[in-house]
Design a protein around this motif. Structure first.
Motif, PDB file in Angstrom:
ATOM      1  N   ARG A 662       0.837  -1.214   0.000  1.00  0.00           N
ATOM      2  CA  ARG A 662       0.000   0.000   0.000  1.00  0.00           C
ATOM      3  C   ARG A 662       0.865   1.254   0.000  1.00  0.00           C
ATOM      4  O   ARG A 662       0.587   2.212  -0.728  1.00  0.00           O
ATOM      5  CB  ARG A 662      -0.929  -0.004   1.206  1.00  0.00           C
ATOM      6  N   ALA A 663       1.921   1.234   0.803  1.00  0.00           N
ATOM      7  CA  ALA A 663       2.806   2.406   0.870  1.00  0.00           C
ATOM      8  C   ALA A 663       3.474   2.651  -0.474  1.00  0.00           C
ATOM      9  O   ALA A 663       3.603   3.802  -0.925  1.00  0.00           O
ATOM     10  CB  ALA A 663       3.847   2.200   1.967  1.00  0.00           C
ATOM     11  N   GLN A 664       3.890   1.575  -1.120  1.00  0.00           N
ATOM     12  CA  GLN A 664       4.548   1.727  -2.418  1.00  0.00           C
ATOM     13  C   GLN A 664       3.569   2.224  -3.481  1.00  0.00           C
ATOM     14  O   GLN A 664       3.913   3.068  -4.311  1.00  0.00           O
ATOM     15  CB  GLN A 664       5.165   0.388  -2.846  1.00  0.00           C
ATOM     16  N   ILE A 665       2.322   1.690  -3.452  1.00  0.00           N
ATOM     17  CA  ILE A 665       1.288   2.136  -4.408  1.00  0.00           C
ATOM     18  C   ILE A 665       1.022   3.628  -4.214  1.00  0.00           C
ATOM     19  O   ILE A 665       0.941   4.397  -5.188  1.00  0.00           O
ATOM     20  CB  ILE A 665      -0.010   1.321  -4.218  1.00  0.00           C
ATOM     21  N   THR A 666       0.905   4.042  -2.960  1.00  0.00           N
ATOM     22  CA  THR A 666       0.649   5.459  -2.664  1.00  0.00           C
ATOM     23  C   THR A 666       1.787   6.329  -3.189  1.00  0.00           C
ATOM     24  O   THR A 666       1.557   7.396  -3.772  1.00  0.00           O
ATOM     25  CB  THR A 666       0.484   5.657  -1.151  1.00  0.00           C
ATOM     26  N   ARG A 667       3.034   5.850  -2.953  1.00  0.00           N
ATOM     27  CA  ARG A 667       4.189   6.632  -3.416  1.00  0.00           C
ATOM     28  C   ARG A 667       4.201   6.750  -4.938  1.00  0.00           C
ATOM     29  O   ARG A 667       4.454   7.830  -5.487  1.00  0.00           O
ATOM     30  CB  ARG A 667       5.476   5.963  -2.941  1.00  0.00           C
ATOM     31  N   LEU A 668       3.890   5.664  -5.629  1.00  0.00           N
ATOM     32  CA  LEU A 668       3.913   5.674  -7.098  1.00  0.00           C
ATOM     33  C   LEU A 668       2.819   6.586  -7.668  1.00  0.00           C
ATOM     34  O   LEU A 668       3.045   7.344  -8.612  1.00  0.00           O
ATOM     35  CB  LEU A 668       3.750   4.250  -7.632  1.00  0.00           C
ATOM     36  N   ILE A 669       1.640   6.502  -7.079  1.00  0.00           N
ATOM     37  CA  ILE A 669       0.535   7.345  -7.567  1.00  0.00           C
ATOM     38  C   ILE A 669       0.817   8.818  -7.266  1.00  0.00           C
ATOM     39  O   ILE A 669       0.562   9.692  -8.111  1.00  0.00           O
ATOM     40  CB  ILE A 669      -0.802   6.894  -6.940  1.00  0.00           C
ATOM     41  N   ASP A 670       1.348   9.095  -6.078  1.00  0.00           N
ATOM     42  CA  ASP A 670       1.707  10.481  -5.754  1.00  0.00           C
ATOM     43  C   ASP A 670       2.743  11.007  -6.738  1.00  0.00           C
ATOM     44  O   ASP A 670       2.734  12.196  -7.089  1.00  0.00           O
ATOM     45  CB  ASP A 670       2.249  10.560  -4.329  1.00  0.00           C
ATOM     46  N   LYS A 672       2.949  10.249  -9.870  1.00  0.00           N
ATOM     47  CA  LYS A 672       2.221  10.635 -11.087  1.00  0.00           C
ATOM     48  C   LYS A 672       1.478  11.958 -10.882  1.00  0.00           C
ATOM     49  O   LYS A 672       1.422  12.801 -11.780  1.00  0.00           O
ATOM     50  CB  LYS A 672       1.224   9.531 -11.472  1.00  0.00           C
ATOM     51  N   ILE A 673       0.933  12.113  -9.684  1.00  0.00           N
ATOM     52  CA  ILE A 673       0.208  13.361  -9.399  1.00  0.00           C
ATOM     53  C   ILE A 673       1.175  14.536  -9.398  1.00  0.00           C
ATOM     54  O   ILE A 673       0.912  15.584 -10.003  1.00  0.00           O
ATOM     55  CB  ILE A 673      -0.525  13.253  -8.047  1.00  0.00           C
ATOM     56  N   ASN A 674       2.309  14.358  -8.731  1.00  0.00           N
ATOM     57  CA  ASN A 674       3.291  15.441  -8.648  1.00  0.00           C
ATOM     58  C   ASN A 674       3.884  15.773 -10.007  1.00  0.00           C
ATOM     59  O   ASN A 674       4.279  16.918 -10.265  1.00  0.00           O
ATOM     60  CB  ASN A 674       4.404  15.057  -7.670  1.00  0.00           C
ATOM     61  N   ASP A 675       3.924  14.772 -10.887  1.00  0.00           N
ATOM     62  CA  ASP A 675       4.445  15.000 -12.236  1.00  0.00           C
ATOM     63  C   ASP A 675       3.396  15.639 -13.146  1.00  0.00           C
ATOM     64  O   ASP A 675       3.662  15.927 -14.307  1.00  0.00           O
ATOM     65  CB  ASP A 675       4.919  13.659 -12.831  1.00  0.00           C
ATOM     66  N   GLY A 676       2.186  15.827 -12.618  1.00  0.00           N
ATOM     67  CA  GLY A 676       1.116  16.484 -13.395  1.00  0.00           C
ATOM     68  C   GLY A 676       0.419  15.578 -14.381  1.00  0.00           C
ATOM     69  O   GLY A 676      -0.334  16.055 -15.246  1.00  0.00           O
ATOM     70  N   GLN A 677       0.630  14.262 -14.272  1.00  0.00           N
ATOM     71  CA  GLN A 677       0.054  13.349 -15.253  1.00  0.00           C
ATOM     72  C   GLN A 677      -1.463  13.192 -15.093  1.00  0.00           C
ATOM     73  O   GLN A 677      -2.144  12.799 -16.042  1.00  0.00           O
ATOM     74  CB  GLN A 677       0.730  11.978 -15.157  1.00  0.00           C
ATOM     75  N   LEU A 678      -1.995  13.492 -13.927  1.00  0.00           N
ATOM     76  CA  LEU A 678      -3.440  13.324 -13.689  1.00  0.00           C
ATOM     77  C   LEU A 678      -4.186  14.653 -13.681  1.00  0.00           C
ATOM     78  O   LEU A 678      -5.344  14.716 -13.257  1.00  0.00           O
ATOM     79  CB  LEU A 678      -3.656  12.597 -12.356  1.00  0.00           C
ATOM     80  N   ASP A 679      -3.534  15.687 -14.163  1.00  0.00           N
ATOM     81  CA  ASP A 679      -4.140  17.029 -14.108  1.00  0.00           C
ATOM     82  C   ASP A 679      -5.360  17.168 -15.013  1.00  0.00           C
ATOM     83  O   ASP A 679      -6.237  17.999 -14.763  1.00  0.00           O
ATOM     84  CB  ASP A 679      -3.107  18.094 -14.496  1.00  0.00           C
ATOM     85  N   GLU A 680      -5.421  16.400 -16.098  1.00  0.00           N
ATOM     86  CA  GLU A 680      -6.462  16.606 -17.111  1.00  0.00           C
ATOM     87  C   GLU A 680      -7.557  15.543 -17.077  1.00  0.00           C
ATOM     88  O   GLU A 680      -8.405  15.498 -17.972  1.00  0.00           O
ATOM     89  CB  GLU A 680      -5.820  16.658 -18.503  1.00  0.00           C
ATOM     90  N   CYS A 681      -7.544  14.681 -16.081  1.00  0.00           N
ATOM     91  CA  CYS A 681      -8.586  13.652 -15.977  1.00  0.00           C
ATOM     92  C   CYS A 681      -9.520  14.006 -14.817  1.00  0.00           C
ATOM     93  O   CYS A 681      -9.133  14.722 -13.897  1.00  0.00           O
ATOM     94  CB  CYS A 681      -7.969  12.272 -15.772  1.00  0.00           C
TER      95      CYS A 681
END
Length: 714
Positions: A662-670, A672-681
């Motif tokens: 869970r910690a690793q999944i959270t880190r990976l998704i964060d 993507k968020i910090n990289d701006g990849q989820l900004d347009e969805c």
């Protein structure tokens, strides 16, 4: 380099195309309605042969024949007159007064005669006024003096005639005149009867045989100048009597379904008027207002539909191809309806576009689409007489709505082709149920019950069967990812997926796990799980062009990237997205799947080779090592991206502890968020938490423990 397009022009185009489509569709339906309602009118004319049998649509009053019958009854009513009693008294008194004046003239003339004869010492005993030359005896002045004694209408001749009367004759004339007037006045005298009454009194005087013509003329003059009509026509009372008689005449009624005129029969005036009464031969004064009403009704419905689509599903204005699909779906309902209307108005093919719409549109929009289509096709079924305000047209609209909603409810989220047929059958049964209620209301015969039920069920079944054939064409034309199409593509035996299985087996194994992750996450946030799952199977399709350039497929071979510069390796990795989109379009995958393939890496950095380039002392720029994008635009694309990242990382790290996973999944998704990849969805923070939970559950299930068999420790 893409040519720059003015944003205002693009916006005008995006709005203008839907507006144009709506206008064209509105005009098509309006003109079609005008055309079909004109076709409802047959050529009927008095004396012509009827081209069809016309029956009464309901219990109908024959207004024309009833009006004729009542008019005949009115004509038989005797006119009502009122008698003026005061006028009778006035006339009789005036007549008596004039006769008294004549008596005064007669007496004065006699006195003049006696005075004249006495002055001559002549005998006056033998007095015979009729034989006397009164002009010589009275002289001009004497006659003038007598003339002033009588009524103003008396002439010199009348004065002389009065002098010739004896007292007895004058009394006899008085009796005849007064008695006759009394009799006539008691019965009432009309103005047009005055001349006849005057002649009748003159005839009575003549029949007496004692009056000279001059004396009779005097009597006639008295009667003429005093006789007035006392019997006056009472129009109000007469009309009231006529109306009372007319009301007592019963209406001529045609019972429902009773023949008004049979085919081949010569049309009478009464039949023509009745045909006209039920609206089959309308003129411009009646049809134009109804056509204007239909036009305005259509305008309102189309405006509401346009506003609803613009407010709730604005993305259709951003994608002309999607809007064109919606436009053609409406045509798929309108055009067959124009044909079936000419055959039998009970046939309902609205279910065909509704079933297709249910599989190609959003669920909320598909329900609104069904309502919109049911109403406009119901209007199209109306005639120029009753518009939609008839039981038959309301039956059609209710059958359309009931059948459409039942079909949509019965269609499951993941449909097989056979379910379209079942949905059509359910729609037909709903149609039949509404038709039974309609037949009960209209008092239909047993045969009509059978006809309505059979036509209703067949309408739905035919639509279901047609949808099976039409939907694949629709999917191909508009590259639509229907559930049935997605299920077909998820079959491991399909051509493209078989290639993935055998040519890039490591990638395929990755895709299967990724599909499980994506499906679980989509179910958690209400996204399209089937679309995400099937897209996951194909998201790395581009790796088919260079299977061994990707680690998961290097089963027993060296890694080629060890011998390549980082930039070249990065280009190979980056190109798998472009190649995947190319192959997807080559194999005609739905557009939504192509979009997910194109967006599943967004503009992410190929971090491994970027860092390798730095370690080798190169000066790489991030732009050279980033995917071209675009970033994920939908929930499904974003979930596939996150699942792709998480699956590869967790597998590489060989994690088993749930908390660590869970910690690793959270880190990976964060990341993507910090990289701006989820900004347009359209994912929210709450969705991200739900997706993290779903991913964790899937990995926990994959890491389940198994029982150890004997000898396994060796």
């Amino acid at each position: 380099m893409k040519k720059h397009i003015n944003p205002r022009l693009m916006q005008a185009y995006k709005i203008g195309l839907p507006v144009l489509c709506f206008v064209l569709l509105f005009l098509l339906c309006s003109f079609s309605l005008a055309a079909v309602t004109e076709n409802d009118a047959h050529e009927y004319a008095v004396g012509s042969i009827s081209s069809k049998t016309v029956t009464a649509p309901q219990d109908l009053v024959d207004e024309y024949s009833t009006a004729i019958k009542r008019e005949e009854a009115k004509q038989k009513v005797t006119p009502i007159y009122s008698i003026d009693e005061n006028l009778m008294t006035e006339t009789l008194n005036k007549t008596k007064s004039d006769l008294d004046a004549v008596e005064s003239i007669r007496s004065a003339a006699e006195k003049s005669f006696r005075d004249y004869y006495s002055s001559l010492n002549l005998d006056t005993k033998k007095f015979s006024p009729e034989n006397i030359k009164w002009e010589s005896i009275l002289g001009e002045n004497g006659i003038r003096g007598l003339l002033t004694m009588g009524p103003e209408y008396m002439t010199t001749e009348d004065t002389v005639a009065a002098a010739t009367l004896t007292k007895d004759k004058l009394a006899q004339a008085r009796k005849i005149i007064i008695d006759s007037l009394t009799l006539y006045y008691s019965e009432g005298i009309l103005f047009e009867e005055i001349e006849g009454i005057t002649e009748d009194i003159a005839s009575q005087l003549s029949d007496a045989g004692v009056f000279s013509s001059a004396q009779g003329s005097l009597a006639m003059s008295i009667v003429k100048n005093n006789l007035r009509a006392n019997k006056i026509y009472d129009q109000e009372a007469t009309e009231a009597a006529k109306e009372a008689v007319a009301e007592s005449v019963g209406e001529i009624i045609y019972k429902k379904n009773q023949n008004i005129v049979q085919k081949g029969e010569i049309i009478t005036q009464a039949q023509f008027e009745l045909i006209k009464q039920i609206g089959l031969t309308e003129d411009a004064t009646t049809t134009i207002p109804k056509k204007i009403a239909a036009f305005l009704f259509y305008l309102i419905i189309y405006f509401i539909a346009f506003a609803y689509l613009y407010i709730n599903d604005k993305e259709y204005f951003e994608k002309p191809k999607d809007f064109l699909s919606l436009f053609l779906l409406v045509l798929l309902g309108v055009l067959p309806t124009l044909i079936t209307r000419l055959i039998d108005t009970r046939i309902c093919l609205v279910y065909l576009p509704v079933i297709i719409g249910m599989t190609t549109l959003k669920r909320r929009l598909s329900f609104a689409f069904a309502a919109f289509l049911s109403i406009i096709l119901g209007v199209l079924h109306s005639n120029s007489t009753e518009f939609i305000f008839s039981a038959a047209n309301m039956r059609y609209i209710l059958c359309s709505l009931a059948g459409s909603y039942v079909a949509m409810i019965m269609l499951k989220k993941q449909q097989h082709r056979r379910e379209y047929v079942w949905a059509g059958l359910y729609a037909g049964l709903a149609n039949a149920a509404v038709s039974i209620v309609y037949c009960l209301y209209m008092g239909a015969t047993g045969l009509q019950y059978v006809e309505y039920i059979a036509i209703g069920i067949l309408s739905g079944l035919v639509c279901g069967l047609l949808s099976v054939g039409v939907l694949p064409i629709w999917e191909g034309l508009f590259s639509i990812a229907t559930p049935a199409k997605l299920l077909e593509l998820s079959d491991p035996g399909s051509d493209l997926l078989r290639r993935v299985t055998y040519e890039i087996p490591g990638t395929y194994h990755h895709c299967v796990i990724l599909a499980n992750l994506a499906e679980a996450a989509c179910n958690a946030v209400g996204a399209d799980a089937l679309l995400a799952r099937v897209s996951a199977y194909y998201h790395d399709l581009g790796k088919l062009t260079a299977p061994y350039m990707f680690k998961e497929n290097q089963l027993r071979t060296a890694n080629p990237h060890d011998e390549l510069p980082p930039k070249e390796s990065a280009e190979i990795i980056l190109n798998h997205v472009k190649n995947g989109v190319r192959l997807a379009k080559e194999y005609k995958l739905p557009q939504k799947m192509c979009d997910i393939i194109e967006q599943h890496h967004g503009t992410s950095l190929v971090y491994y080779f970027y860092m390798k380039a730095k370690q080798e002392g190169l000066e790489p720029t991030e732009a050279e090592y980033r995917y071209p994008g675009p970033k994920p635009q939908t929930k499904e694309a974003a979930i596939v991206m996150m699942a792709d990242t998480v699956e590869a990382a967790i597998r590489a790290m060989s994690l088993h502890d749930p908390e660590e996973i869970r910690a690793q999944i959270t880190r990976l998704i964060d990341g993507k968020i910090n990289d701006g990849q989820l900004d347009e969805c359209p994912l929210s923070r709450r969705d991200i938490v739900a997706i993290t939970d779903a991913f964790t559950r899937v990995f926990e299930g994959a890491n389940h423990e198994r029982i150890q068999y004997p000898g396994a420790s060796k």
